[in-house]
Design a protein around this motif. Structure first.
Motif, PDB file in Angstrom:
ATOM      1  N   VAL A 189      22.573  53.275  38.944  1.00  0.00           N
ATOM      2  CA  VAL A 189      22.950  51.886  38.657  1.00  0.00           C
ATOM      3  C   VAL A 189      21.733  50.968  38.686  1.00  0.00           C
ATOM      4  O   VAL A 189      20.745  51.227  39.379  1.00  0.00           O
ATOM      5  N   ASN A 190      21.833  49.897  37.899  1.00  0.00           N
ATOM      6  CA  ASN A 190      20.893  48.782  38.001  1.00  0.00           C
ATOM      7  C   ASN A 190      21.461  47.795  39.013  1.00  0.00           C
ATOM      8  O   ASN A 190      22.675  47.594  39.073  1.00  0.00           O
ATOM      9  N   ILE A 218      25.200  40.354  45.195  1.00  0.00           N
ATOM     10  CA  ILE A 218      24.665  41.620  44.695  1.00  0.00           C
ATOM     11  C   ILE A 218      25.617  42.143  43.621  1.00  0.00           C
ATOM     12  O   ILE A 218      26.825  42.248  43.843  1.00  0.00           O
ATOM     13  N   GLU A 219      25.066  42.470  42.474  1.00  0.00           N
ATOM     14  CA  GLU A 219      25.866  43.011  41.373  1.00  0.00           C
ATOM     15  C   GLU A 219      25.229  44.308  40.894  1.00  0.00           C
ATOM     16  O   GLU A 219      24.002  44.401  40.779  1.00  0.00           O
ATOM     17  N   ILE A 220      26.074  45.304  40.605  1.00  0.00           N
ATOM     18  CA  ILE A 220      25.555  46.558  40.060  1.00  0.00           C
ATOM     19  C   ILE A 220      26.051  46.727  38.627  1.00  0.00           C
ATOM     20  O   ILE A 220      27.158  46.289  38.271  1.00  0.00           O
ATOM     21  N   GLY A 247      27.768  50.283  31.220  1.00  0.00           N
ATOM     22  CA  GLY A 247      27.775  48.844  30.992  1.00  0.00           C
ATOM     23  C   GLY A 247      28.728  48.102  31.914  1.00  0.00           C
ATOM     24  O   GLY A 247      28.742  46.872  31.959  1.00  0.00           O
ATOM     25  N   ARG A 248      29.523  48.822  32.657  1.00  0.00           N
ATOM     26  CA  ARG A 248      30.476  48.209  33.583  1.00  0.00           C
ATOM     27  C   ARG A 248      29.733  47.530  34.732  1.00  0.00           C
ATOM     28  O   ARG A 248      28.774  48.074  35.274  1.00  0.00           O
ATOM     29  N   ARG A 249      30.181  46.333  35.105  1.00  0.00           N
ATOM     30  CA  ARG A 249      29.557  45.570  36.179  1.00  0.00           C
ATOM     31  C   ARG A 249      30.534  45.377  37.331  1.00  0.00           C
ATOM     32  O   ARG A 249      31.716  45.111  37.104  1.00  0.00           O
ATOM     33  N   LEU A 250      30.044  45.520  38.545  1.00  0.00           N
ATOM     34  CA  LEU A 250      30.870  45.360  39.735  1.00  0.00           C
ATOM     35  C   LEU A 250      30.092  44.603  40.809  1.00  0.00           C
ATOM     36  O   LEU A 250      28.874  44.763  40.938  1.00  0.00           O
ATOM     37  N   ASP A 251      30.795  43.777  41.564  1.00  0.00           N
ATOM     38  CA  ASP A 251      30.181  43.101  42.707  1.00  0.00           C
ATOM     39  C   ASP A 251      30.087  44.084  43.873  1.00  0.00           C
ATOM     40  O   ASP A 251      31.005  44.870  44.112  1.00  0.00           O
ATOM     41  N   VAL A 289      31.129  49.166  46.495  1.00  0.00           N
ATOM     42  CA  VAL A 289      31.854  48.473  45.427  1.00  0.00           C
ATOM     43  C   VAL A 289      33.297  48.959  45.421  1.00  0.00           C
ATOM     44  O   VAL A 289      33.598  50.072  45.864  1.00  0.00           O
ATOM     45  N   LYS A 290      34.199  48.116  44.941  1.00  0.00           N
ATOM     46  CA  LYS A 290      35.601  48.476  44.820  1.00  0.00           C
ATOM     47  C   LYS A 290      35.917  48.840  43.380  1.00  0.00           C
ATOM     48  O   LYS A 290      35.498  48.152  42.450  1.00  0.00           O
ATOM     49  N   SER A 291      36.653  49.925  43.213  1.00  0.00           N
ATOM     50  CA  SER A 291      37.018  50.378  41.878  1.00  0.00           C
ATOM     51  C   SER A 291      38.411  50.997  41.923  1.00  0.00           C
ATOM     52  O   SER A 291      38.757  51.698  42.882  1.00  0.00           O
ATOM     53  N   ASP A 292      39.200  50.738  40.883  1.00  0.00           N
ATOM     54  CA  ASP A 292      40.546  51.287  40.797  1.00  0.00           C
ATOM     55  C   ASP A 292      40.550  52.769  40.422  1.00  0.00           C
ATOM     56  O   ASP A 292      41.569  53.446  40.548  1.00  0.00           O
ATOM     57  N   GLU A 293      39.421  53.243  39.948  1.00  0.00           N
ATOM     58  CA  GLU A 293      39.328  54.647  39.549  1.00  0.00           C
ATOM     59  C   GLU A 293      38.111  55.292  40.201  1.00  0.00           C
ATOM     60  O   GLU A 293      37.156  54.615  40.570  1.00  0.00           O
ATOM     61  N   PRO A 294      38.139  56.610  40.416  1.00  0.00           N
ATOM     62  CA  PRO A 294      37.000  57.295  41.039  1.00  0.00           C
ATOM     63  C   PRO A 294      35.716  57.087  40.232  1.00  0.00           C
ATOM     64  O   PRO A 294      35.732  57.084  38.995  1.00  0.00           O
TER      65      PRO A 294
END
Length: 491
Positions: A55-56, A131-133, A138-142, A159-164
């Motif tokens: 990740v960036n 902080i953002e990844i 191209g997906r971005r998450l806090d 980070v929180k994600s609804d999918e693995p």
């Protein structure tokens, strides 16, 4: 988006660059196999395999407006007076206060679990408000900070994600050999996902930290790569890119990556406790030099020489100043750096067997480790300069005087402390070359306490009669002890 430069540690012709909020990086790799491996025809397959987990990282930090008129002082009537009054004044043009400014920085990282734990360098996120990844897709998450360790420059995000989420595993950095192929990924100079490849140039590098264990690599690393992964050819992370040696800020093929066997232990503790919990033995130590080994009649200049045993686990188990630690928990101890790392990697509260050499015999102690972070929170008093005494002795290139109660009090030592104070020292003597200075206190000679000038002279005479070339001295400076072996042949 601009990248913010960080501190540079000058080393010879160039500078060791650490990424702060931007990402200065290095890379090193490890291979998971012991057999020789030919150069790959392409790294494309490996890059495709691991890139979804890299990740960036973008951070945002709020910088408050100045609190007072600290701008340049200009003479009345200067043509720039009005300009600086309007634009350098904290209240801005028309008396309207300027809004806080935001500083952005870039770095790299990698996902280590499907539920969203991410590893990066501490300096990448240090002081960040947000902080953002950004993932390869191209997906971005806090991201939120879980914990960080300044000692190894490692931070753990979540980070929180609804999918693995895709993730990469840690490999065994101890299996990497000089010459093994490695691949680095990251966000150099803010250009987005980028891959570079090279070999492991060196192992077990130490830069400036207590727990340093860096892999050195010639894979291209630049600003913005910090926190990114260094892969072996099996797609396992064997290092975290951290620093580069460079005269101009760009890659010259000397990069450093914190070994995965250090990082994996740190991240596990940060995930479980939000902080590190390192083992603590409770001793002050120094390396065994060849002259110290000769003075102590040791067969080899190896192990960790105990200079002081304050209240703590080691003292409770019977450890003594002058002991040489040769084995810890069944593993041989080569030097102090190795011992510090072994102890730190051991669980707090665990009882371990420690083998020491004492008076030409081997002793085994059972020590229950404490926690280093708690021990380091205890402050130690500083020492002051020792006053002169009329009675003195000129020996081994030094002028010595006894340490009395008044002098001990001024130096922050217990009232019953004993020893000899170095009042003067010949800058051409061996003692001076070994680092002794006026104001140092000689507490022991030949591993026996010295309270009077005659005590030291007796130890010197005994060493000569025994045919020894040197005498081991325990020296204290501002409360810090160390052993020094001085030649008695000068006398």
């Amino acid at each position: 988006m601009a990248i913010n430069p960080q501190d540079q540690l000058r080393r010879g012709f160039g500078a060791l660059l650490w990424a702060g909020a931007l990402g200065l990086a290095l890379v090193i790799g490890e291979a998971g196999r012991s057999d020789a491996r030919a150069a790959p025809d392409s790294f494309a397959g490996l890059a495709e395999q691991v890139s979804p987990a890299v990740v960036n990282i973008t951070t945002s930090t709020t910088v408050a407006a100045p609190l007072g008129p600290d701008g340049p002082q200009l003479p009345p009537g200067s043509p720039f007076e009005e300009f600086f009054r309007d634009f350098m004044n904290p209240d801005g043009p028309g008396g309207q206060r300027r809004a806080p400014q935001h500083s952005n920085a870039l770095g790299s990282g990698f996902i280590i679990s499907e539920d969203g734990y991410i590893v990066t360098n501490n300096h990448v996120i240090d002081g960040a408000d947000e902080i953002e990844i950004e993932m390869f897709s191209g997906r971005r998450l806090d991201a939120e900070l879980v914990g960080r360790d300044e000692q190894t420059d490692i931070a753990l995000l979540k980070v929180k994600s609804d999918e693995p989420l895709p993730f990469v595993p840690f490999g065994d950095s101890d299996q990497m050999r000089v010459g093994d192929w490695v691949m680095a990924m990251g966000n150099p100079l803010g250009q987005g996902f980028s891959v570079s490849a090279g070999i492991v140039s060196a192992r077990n590098r130490a830069l400036s930290g207590t727990y340093d264990d860096f892999l050195q690599t010639d894979a291209a690393i630049n600003r913005g790569n910090s926190g990114g992964p260094l892969f072996n050819m099996d797609g396992q992370v064997i290092g975290v890119n951290t620093a580069i040696l460079s005269p101009n800020g760009g890659s010259i093929g000397i990069g450093f990556s914190m070994a995965s066997n250090v990082v994996s232990k740190v991240t596990t503790q940060l995930r479980d406790f939000g902080e590190t919990r390192r083992g603590w033995l409770g001793v002050r130590i120094q390396d065994v030099t060849p002259d110290v080994a000769e003075a102590m009649s040791l067969s080899a200049a190896e192990g960790a020489l105990v200079t002081e045993v304050p209240d703590g686990p080691a003292k409770d188990a019977g450890m003594q100043s002058g002991d040489v630690i040769t084995s810890f928990d069944g593993q041989a101890v080569k030097d102090t750096r190795e011992l510090v790392r072994k102890v730190a990697d051991t669980e707090v509260g665990r009882a371990v067997r420690v083998v020491v050499q004492r008076a030409n015999r081997s002793e085994t102690l059972l020590i229950t480790l404490g926690r280093r972070e708690e021990a380091e929170a205890t402050a130690t008093p500083a020492a002051a300069q020792a006053p002169a005494e009329p009675q003195s002795l000129d020996v081994l290139g030094m002028t010595l005087i006894p340490l009395d109660a008044d002098a001990a009090d001024q130096m922050g030592l217990p009232a019953d402390a004993t020893g000899l104070v170095i009042r003067d020292i010949d800058d051409g003597s061996t003692a001076y070359e070994k680092g002794l200075r006026a104001g140092d206190v000689i507490a022991e000679a030949g591993q026996q306490k010295v309270a009077r000038l005659s005590d030291l002279q007796a130890r010197i005479d005994e060493a000569k009669q025994a045919g020894r070339k040197s005498l081991l001295l325990l020296v204290r400076r501002e409360g810090e002890p160390r052993f020094v072996a001085l030649s008695v042949e000068e006398e």
